[in-house]
Design a protein around this motif. Structure first.
Motif, PDB file in Angstrom:
ATOM      1  N   ALA A 138       0.825  -1.204   0.000  1.00 51.98           N
ATOM      2  CA  ALA A 138       0.000   0.000   0.000  1.00 51.98           C
ATOM      3  C   ALA A 138       0.860   1.255   0.000  1.00 51.98           C
ATOM      4  CB  ALA A 138      -0.938   0.002   1.203  1.00 51.98           C
ATOM      5  N   ILE A 139       1.915   1.269   0.781  1.00 57.68           N
ATOM      6  CA  ILE A 139       2.823   2.421   0.813  1.00 57.68           C
ATOM      7  C   ILE A 139       3.468   2.619  -0.555  1.00 57.68           C
ATOM      8  CG2 ILE A 139       4.957   3.320   1.822  1.00 57.68           C
ATOM      9  CD1 ILE A 139       2.525   3.513   3.679  1.00 57.68           C
ATOM     10  N   LEU A 140       3.887   1.530  -1.200  1.00 57.63           N
ATOM     11  CA  LEU A 140       4.489   1.642  -2.525  1.00 57.63           C
ATOM     12  C   LEU A 140       3.501   2.167  -3.560  1.00 57.63           C
ATOM     13  CD1 LEU A 140       6.679  -1.578  -2.677  1.00 57.63           C
ATOM     14  CD2 LEU A 140       7.461   0.801  -2.522  1.00 57.63           C
ATOM     15  N   TRP A 141       2.238   1.738  -3.465  1.00 56.91           N
ATOM     16  CA  TRP A 141       1.228   2.241  -4.398  1.00 56.91           C
ATOM     17  C   TRP A 141       0.996   3.733  -4.205  1.00 56.91           C
ATOM     18  CZ3 TRP A 141      -2.983  -2.101  -4.058  1.00 56.91           C
ATOM     19  CH2 TRP A 141      -2.616  -3.139  -4.897  1.00 56.91           C
ATOM     20  N   ILE A 142       0.953   4.163  -2.956  1.00 56.44           N
ATOM     21  CA  ILE A 142       0.773   5.596  -2.701  1.00 56.44           C
ATOM     22  C   ILE A 142       1.985   6.378  -3.207  1.00 56.44           C
ATOM     23  CG2 ILE A 142       0.605   7.334  -0.872  1.00 56.44           C
ATOM     24  CD1 ILE A 142      -1.125   5.282   0.656  1.00 56.44           C
ATOM     25  N   TRP A 143       3.186   5.845  -2.995  1.00 57.82           N
ATOM     26  CA  TRP A 143       4.390   6.493  -3.505  1.00 57.82           C
ATOM     27  C   TRP A 143       4.364   6.574  -5.025  1.00 57.82           C
ATOM     28  CZ3 TRP A 143       8.495   4.450  -6.424  1.00 57.82           C
ATOM     29  CH2 TRP A 143       9.578   5.314  -6.566  1.00 57.82           C
ATOM     30  N   PHE A 144       3.926   5.506  -5.685  1.00 60.43           N
ATOM     31  CA  PHE A 144       3.814   5.477  -7.143  1.00 60.43           C
ATOM     32  C   PHE A 144       2.829   6.543  -7.625  1.00 60.43           C
ATOM     33  CE2 PHE A 144       1.858   3.584 -11.005  1.00 60.43           C
ATOM     34  CZ  PHE A 144       2.972   3.649 -11.824  1.00 60.43           C
ATOM     35  N   ILE A 189      -5.322   6.248 -10.004  1.00 57.14           N
ATOM     36  CA  ILE A 189      -6.346   6.588  -9.014  1.00 57.14           C
ATOM     37  C   ILE A 189      -6.912   5.317  -8.376  1.00 57.14           C
ATOM     38  CG2 ILE A 189      -8.612   7.650  -8.700  1.00 57.14           C
ATOM     39  CD1 ILE A 189      -7.756   9.651 -10.915  1.00 57.14           C
ATOM     40  N   MET A 190      -7.121   4.264  -9.187  1.00 56.03           N
ATOM     41  CA  MET A 190      -7.608   2.997  -8.641  1.00 56.03           C
ATOM     42  C   MET A 190      -6.587   2.387  -7.676  1.00 56.03           C
ATOM     43  SD  MET A 190     -10.626   2.528  -9.633  1.00 56.03           S
ATOM     44  CE  MET A 190     -10.830   0.854  -9.133  1.00 56.03           C
ATOM     45  N   LEU A 191      -5.304   2.438  -8.039  1.00 52.85           N
ATOM     46  CA  LEU A 191      -4.274   1.929  -7.141  1.00 52.85           C
ATOM     47  C   LEU A 191      -4.247   2.710  -5.831  1.00 52.85           C
ATOM     48  CD1 LEU A 191      -1.291   1.239  -9.546  1.00 52.85           C
ATOM     49  CD2 LEU A 191      -2.661  -0.446  -8.328  1.00 52.85           C
ATOM     50  N   LEU A 192      -4.440   4.021  -5.913  1.00 58.38           N
ATOM     51  CA  LEU A 192      -4.484   4.836  -4.702  1.00 58.38           C
ATOM     52  C   LEU A 192      -5.662   4.429  -3.824  1.00 58.38           C
ATOM     53  CD1 LEU A 192      -3.360   7.264  -3.076  1.00 58.38           C
ATOM     54  CD2 LEU A 192      -5.021   8.659  -4.319  1.00 58.38           C
ATOM     55  N   LEU A 193      -6.821   4.205  -4.417  1.00 53.54           N
ATOM     56  CA  LEU A 193      -7.990   3.790  -3.639  1.00 53.54           C
ATOM     57  C   LEU A 193      -7.776   2.422  -2.996  1.00 53.54           C
ATOM     58  CD1 LEU A 193     -10.882   5.004  -5.958  1.00 53.54           C
ATOM     59  CD2 LEU A 193     -10.065   6.045  -3.841  1.00 53.54           C
ATOM     60  N   PHE A 194      -7.197   1.483  -3.738  1.00 54.42           N
ATOM     61  CA  PHE A 194      -6.897   0.172  -3.158  1.00 54.42           C
ATOM     62  C   PHE A 194      -5.901   0.306  -2.019  1.00 54.42           C
ATOM     63  CE2 PHE A 194      -8.089  -1.893  -7.368  1.00 54.42           C
ATOM     64  CZ  PHE A 194      -9.303  -2.349  -6.885  1.00 54.42           C
ATOM     65  N   ALA A 195      -4.894   1.151  -2.192  1.00 51.69           N
ATOM     66  CA  ALA A 195      -3.884   1.330  -1.154  1.00 51.69           C
ATOM     67  C   ALA A 195      -4.498   1.908   0.121  1.00 51.69           C
ATOM     68  CB  ALA A 195      -2.764   2.233  -1.655  1.00 51.69           C
ATOM     69  N   VAL A 196      -5.359   2.887  -0.035  1.00 51.46           N
ATOM     70  CA  VAL A 196      -6.014   3.475   1.146  1.00 51.46           C
ATOM     71  C   VAL A 196      -6.899   2.430   1.819  1.00 51.46           C
ATOM     72  CG1 VAL A 196      -7.701   5.209   1.872  1.00 51.46           C
ATOM     73  CG2 VAL A 196      -5.853   5.843   0.321  1.00 51.46           C
ATOM     74  N   LEU A 243      -6.402   1.149   5.654  1.00 57.60           N
ATOM     75  CA  LEU A 243      -7.488   1.219   6.641  1.00 57.60           C
ATOM     76  C   LEU A 243      -7.805  -0.160   7.213  1.00 57.60           C
ATOM     77  CD1 LEU A 243      -9.899   3.793   4.971  1.00 57.60           C
ATOM     78  CD2 LEU A 243      -8.413   4.133   6.956  1.00 57.60           C
ATOM     79  N   ASN A 244      -7.820  -1.170   6.358  1.00 56.97           N
ATOM     80  CA  ASN A 244      -8.083  -2.527   6.817  1.00 56.97           C
ATOM     81  C   ASN A 244      -6.992  -3.013   7.757  1.00 56.97           C
ATOM     82  OD1 ASN A 244      -9.323  -5.026   7.030  1.00 56.97           O
ATOM     83  ND2 ASN A 244      -8.289  -5.834   5.234  1.00 56.97           N
ATOM     84  N   THR A 245      -5.739  -2.738   7.438  1.00 60.60           N
ATOM     85  CA  THR A 245      -4.628  -3.146   8.291  1.00 60.60           C
ATOM     86  C   THR A 245      -4.686  -2.424   9.629  1.00 60.60           C
ATOM     87  OG1 THR A 245      -3.262  -3.514   6.324  1.00 60.60           O
ATOM     88  CG2 THR A 245      -2.133  -3.333   8.427  1.00 60.60           C
ATOM     89  N   LEU A 246      -4.967  -1.130   9.611  1.00 62.23           N
ATOM     90  CA  LEU A 246      -5.090  -0.392  10.872  1.00 62.23           C
ATOM     91  C   LEU A 246      -6.236  -0.919  11.718  1.00 62.23           C
ATOM     92  CD1 LEU A 246      -4.377   3.257   9.719  1.00 62.23           C
ATOM     93  CD2 LEU A 246      -2.946   1.813  11.168  1.00 62.23           C
ATOM     94  N   TYR A 247      -7.348  -1.258  11.079  1.00 59.90           N
ATOM     95  CA  TYR A 247      -8.485  -1.824  11.811  1.00 59.90           C
ATOM     96  C   TYR A 247      -8.101  -3.140  12.488  1.00 59.90           C
ATOM     97  CZ  TYR A 247     -12.879  -4.190  12.713  1.00 59.90           C
ATOM     98  OH  TYR A 247     -13.894  -4.883  13.308  1.00 59.90           O
ATOM     99  N   LYS A 248      -7.379  -4.003  11.747  1.00 62.15           N
ATOM    100  CA  LYS A 248      -6.969  -5.284  12.326  1.00 62.15           C
ATOM    101  C   LYS A 248      -5.998  -5.096  13.476  1.00 62.15           C
ATOM    102  CE  LYS A 248      -7.672  -8.219   8.325  1.00 62.15           C
ATOM    103  NZ  LYS A 248      -7.031  -9.111   7.337  1.00 62.15           N
TER     104      LYS A 248
END
Length: 60
Positions: free
Chosen positions: A16-22, A37-44, A48-53
């Motif tokens: 996710a960090i790499l996608w946001i950097w890209f 834009i789709m990669l950014l949405l997937f990364a976010v 969010l899912n990782t933080l929730y877990k």
């Protein structure tokens, strides 16, 4: 099984960090298109899912 889930979570977080950097690199070069834009949405979503877990695992 918990170790496997931790490793998978770390991989998702790094991806996710790499996608946001890209996305930010593409934005700086003015070459943003719909796939970025789709990669950014997937990364976010992954972040969010990782933080929730992580927060959920602290409580239980």
């Amino acid at each position: 099984m918990a170790d496997h889930e931790r490793i998978l979570g770390v991989i998702h977080f790094i991806l996710a960090i790499l996608w946001i950097w890209f996305f930010l690199q593409s934005k700086r070069n003015h070459t943003v298109n719909y796939i970025h834009i789709m990669l950014l949405l997937f990364a976010v979503g992954i972040l969010l899912n990782t933080l929730y877990k992580v927060i959920d695992s602290w409580w239980f």
